[in-house]
Scaffold this active site. Structure first.
Site, PDB file in Angstrom:
ATOM      1  N   GLY A 194      -2.907  30.529  40.132  1.00 28.58           N
ATOM      2  CA  GLY A 194      -4.348  30.378  40.279  1.00 28.58           C
ATOM      3  C   GLY A 194      -5.095  31.613  39.806  1.00 28.58           C
ATOM      4  O   GLY A 194      -5.541  32.437  40.604  1.00 28.58           O
ATOM      5  N   GLU A 207       5.124  38.391  33.209  1.00 26.70           N
ATOM      6  CA  GLU A 207       4.693  37.197  32.494  1.00 26.70           C
ATOM      7  C   GLU A 207       4.692  37.428  30.990  1.00 26.70           C
ATOM      8  O   GLU A 207       5.104  36.578  30.213  1.00 26.70           O
ATOM      9  CB  GLU A 207       3.287  36.782  32.950  1.00 26.70           C
ATOM     10  CG  GLU A 207       2.803  35.519  32.228  1.00 26.70           C
ATOM     11  CD  GLU A 207       1.436  35.064  32.698  1.00 26.70           C
ATOM     12  OE1 GLU A 207       0.920  35.664  33.660  1.00 26.70           O
ATOM     13  OE2 GLU A 207       0.900  34.129  32.114  1.00 26.70           O
TER      14      GLU A 207
END
Length: 400
Positions: free
Chosen positions: A129, A246
């Protein structure tokens, strides 16, 4: 760093190949062949993760004490290469490659014990999110607000481009807890359940007709304060730590090498007025240039793995890898379309669904070309656009 493969590692490669040959079921293999993005069909991807977890190989990059394998950098590279060559479906990265490493580095012992085993097993399916409407790649401008109320936070706002939110039962999110000061100073990192009252999820269908992305709405959602990772208003620090994994934890080169090999074989079969396409000097030049660029990327990725394994921050190399990897992926998918010509424009998304047994029009090797090309247009945007990555490199390396 010595990048040569030691003799003893050849036995390791044989062990991995044997395991893959014995463990991959027909439906998991089919799902791997049908992949058109960094995500595979969820059912088969999670089945594959459970098999890997039973073997103890679901998260080779994690420290061994938290469920990792303890492999060397070379072994991890071999494992990644063999997965790609066997066309296994990629595992969903939000838990294994983002939230898990983040909790290992920034979470409490209680959070690590609660979440890490369930990330490995796939019991917890996480989504991220971060992005919000109107914020673009400027993450610090997020507006979803969390207000304290007793032992809870109350969330209101919305997130967008939330991958697989319609499958997830957990979310890690950045929310604003203070509107004063610099934008980066009032952000907090929270973990929350996706079945909490007040959460609404709306899938978004992409150009390739696959609903990978979602918009998530929060209407007075109560999240326990114990689900906060790091200090209140210091979520930016946690987020930057997570983004290192990431961006730097991704491995583009193994997949690109396999794609190039497939394109080379396709070009042998494609006929032009002057003979096979692979004899065309213009096509040969484009192919050779991409091969050289992918080789350079492969060495850079090895340097990042080595740094992460030694507990070092790869810094700007993570941003550089993301730029090179995503732009090369787009160029390789373009060359694949160019190689296949009109065979790539036959639109047959139903044939991409595992188990549908839909007859394929044209050669099967052309089936995934156009959906993959379309999906790859987004890879230079998500995870922080390449323009943002170039800005970070300019700041970190050049001091601009």
């Amino acid at each position: 760093m010595d990048l040569r493969v030691p003799e003893q590692e050849k036995a390791f490669r044989d062990e991995v190949r044997t395991f893959l040959e014995e463990s991959l079921t027909p439906d998991i293999r089919e799902a791997g062949r049908m992949v058109t993005s960094v995500f595979a069909p969820v059912k088969e991807a999670m089945a594959w993760q459970r098999i890997l977890n039973d073997k103890g190989w679901a998260a080779p990059h994690w420290p061994k004490e938290f469920g990792g394998t303890g492999w060397s950098v070379t072994q991890r590279a071999i494992f990644a290469e063999e997965l790609v060559r066997a066309e296994t479906p990629p595992l969903v990265p939000m838990g294994l490659h983002m939230c898990g490493p983040c909790l290992i580095g920034c979470g409490t012992e209680e959070q690590q014990k609660e979440y890490l085993p369930k990330i490995l097993s796939g019991e917890h399916f996480w989504c991220q999110g971060y992005s919000e409407p109107g914020a673009g790649s400027d993450l610090a401008s997020l507006k979803t607000f969390a207000e304290k109320d007793g032992d809870d936070y109350i969330l209101n706002g919305t997130k967008i481009w939330t991958t697989y939110a319609h499958y997830a039962n957990k979310m890690f999110a950045l929310v604003r807890t203070n509107r004063d000061g610099k934008p980066q100073q009032g952000i907090t990192f929270l973990l929350l359940d996706m079945d909490l009252p007040g959460i609404t999820i709306e899938p978004i269908v992409g150009l390739d007709e696959v609903p990978e992305q979602c918009q998530v709405f929060f209407d007075n959602v109560r999240v326990p304060q114990k689900n906060r990772v790091g200090e209140e208003n210091d979520g930016w620090t946690v987020a930057k730590y997570l983004l290192t994994f990431e961006r730097g934890g991704q491995e583009y080169a193994p997949g690109l090498n396999v794609m190039l090999e497939k394109i080379r074989l396709m070009a042998e079969k494609q006929q032009t007025a002057f003979g096979p396409l692979n004899q065309d000097p213009v096509w040969q030049y484009k192919f050779a240039a991409l091969e050289a660029d992918v080789l350079a990327l492969e060495f850079t990725e090895m340097r990042i793995k080595s740094a992460l394994s030694a507990g070092k921050d790869p810094g700007a190399l993570s941003s550089m890898t993301m730029i090179l990897g995503t732009e090369l992926l787009q160029k390789v998918t373009e060359l694949r379309i160019e190689t296949l010509g009109s065979q790539s424009v036959i639109w047959q998304p139903q044939a991409l669904v595992p188990g549908e047994e839909q007859p394929v029009i044209g050669p099967e090797y052309a089936l995934t070309a156009m959906p993959h090309y379309l999906n790859s247009r987004a890879c230079s945007i998500y995870g922080g656009s390449n323009e943002v990555q170039r800005g970070m490199i300019a700041k970190a390396v050049l001091g601009l």
